[in-house]
Design a protein around this motif. Sequence first.
Motif, short mmCIF file in Angstrom:
data_model
loop_
_atom_site.label_atom_id
_atom_site.label_comp_id
_atom_site.label_asym_id
_atom_site.label_seq_id
_atom_site.Cartn_x
_atom_site.Cartn_y
_atom_site.Cartn_z
N HIS A 56 -42.37 -5.49 29.65
CA HIS A 56 -43.17 -4.36 29.19
C HIS A 56 -42.74 -3.11 29.95
O HIS A 56 -41.90 -3.18 30.86
CB HIS A 56 -44.66 -4.64 29.35
CG HIS A 56 -45.13 -4.87 30.76
ND1 HIS A 56 -44.60 -5.81 31.61
CD2 HIS A 56 -46.12 -4.27 31.48
CE1 HIS A 56 -45.24 -5.80 32.76
NE2 HIS A 56 -46.15 -4.86 32.71
N HIS A 80 -44.30 -0.99 31.94
CA HIS A 80 -44.88 -0.55 33.23
C HIS A 80 -43.76 -0.27 34.23
O HIS A 80 -42.78 -1.01 34.30
CB HIS A 80 -45.82 -1.62 33.80
CG HIS A 80 -47.22 -1.50 33.28
ND1 HIS A 80 -48.14 -2.51 33.38
CD2 HIS A 80 -47.85 -0.48 32.66
CE1 HIS A 80 -49.29 -2.12 32.85
NE2 HIS A 80 -49.14 -0.89 32.41
N ASP A 110 -43.28 -0.72 37.25
CA ASP A 110 -42.83 -1.71 38.24
C ASP A 110 -41.92 -2.76 37.59
O ASP A 110 -41.35 -3.60 38.29
CB ASP A 110 -44.02 -2.38 38.97
CG ASP A 110 -45.06 -3.00 38.04
OD1 ASP A 110 -45.30 -2.43 36.97
OD2 ASP A 110 -45.62 -4.06 38.41
N HIS A 111 -41.75 -2.69 36.27
CA HIS A 111 -40.91 -3.68 35.57
C HIS A 111 -39.72 -3.08 34.85
O HIS A 111 -38.76 -3.78 34.52
CB HIS A 111 -41.75 -4.45 34.53
CG HIS A 111 -42.85 -5.25 35.15
ND1 HIS A 111 -42.75 -6.62 35.36
CD2 HIS A 111 -44.05 -4.86 35.66
CE1 HIS A 111 -43.86 -7.03 35.94
NE2 HIS A 111 -44.67 -5.99 36.14
N HIS A 129 -52.07 -8.21 28.47
CA HIS A 129 -51.80 -7.24 29.52
C HIS A 129 -51.70 -5.85 28.89
O HIS A 129 -50.98 -5.68 27.91
CB HIS A 129 -50.48 -7.59 30.21
CG HIS A 129 -50.18 -6.75 31.40
ND1 HIS A 129 -50.93 -6.79 32.55
CD2 HIS A 129 -49.20 -5.84 31.62
CE1 HIS A 129 -50.42 -5.95 33.44
NE2 HIS A 129 -49.38 -5.35 32.89
N ASP A 167 -46.29 -9.91 33.10
CA ASP A 167 -47.67 -9.85 33.56
C ASP A 167 -48.59 -10.37 32.45
O ASP A 167 -48.39 -10.05 31.28
CB ASP A 167 -48.09 -8.41 33.88
CG ASP A 167 -47.30 -7.78 35.00
OD1 ASP A 167 -46.52 -8.46 35.65
OD2 ASP A 167 -47.46 -6.56 35.22
ZN ZN Z 1 -47.81 -4.54 34.00
#
Ligand code: ZN
Length: 254
Positions: free
Chosen positions: A67, A69, A71-72, A129, A155
């Motif tokens: 996804h 986000h 942090d990914h 998520h 996540d």
């Molecule tokens: Zn996430």
Amino acid sequence: MNLLFLGTGAADWDIRKRKNGEFFRRFSSALINGDLLIDPGPQIFDYCEKNDCPALTDGVTDILVTHSHEDHFNTDTVRALQKTASRRIWCNEFTAKLLGAFFDCCTVVDFKTEYTVGSYKITPLRANHSSNIRGEESLNYLIERDGKSLFYGLDTAWIPCESWHVLKQKKLDCVVLEITLGDGPGDYRIFEHNNIRMAELMLETFRKVGVLKPDGIVCASHFSKFAHEDHGKLAARLREFGVIAAYDGYRLEF
Ligand SMILES: [Zn+2]
Ligand SMILES: [Zn+2]
């Protein structure tokens, strides 16, 4: 398969506050057999630099994105990877749009559809998520090759039933669950992340119905900095129900 964790932290780990000699987790990312990267986050090159392995990502042919986000997923990371070789990217339509110039390298995937990705068979599965982008639905991945199978489940909070219906037909060699949250009560993030007890309950069922092979490995990743004790205590707590607490640089073979 050889699974290497390049990062095992949730989004609340701040690399700017990292202190020499102190235990640290980068944002979650993993490398399988050196050629399949899951989540091109912003800190994978920091892993390479600090572990003196600058060529680690040279063999990556395919990138799976869970996804958008931050942090990914990081467009600068994708740009840097594409500079040295052309890699195929597998993602949802929202992430693909963010890739701009690299859009042509993307395959937008559907849930529960099998894709041939190099030597792997990949099935994207729906996660529970939220995302910052309206309408985006996050992905988990079932990854199979040479009779071995891995569920990479982050996540997400729990496993949505339609994804479970796919998993329940499998006999998995390895499961990677996210355990963002600890044991503490009342954490609002529980509606899109797992806590320790949720993981414990899911694994009871995995084992009872035989979704996990008797010698199957379960690892946890995506640990929040503020919801967990230190790594030793966390590892001991997860060991109680047969789960390995991954850390940056942890590698396993199955
Ligand atoms: Zn996430
Ligand atoms: Zn995350």
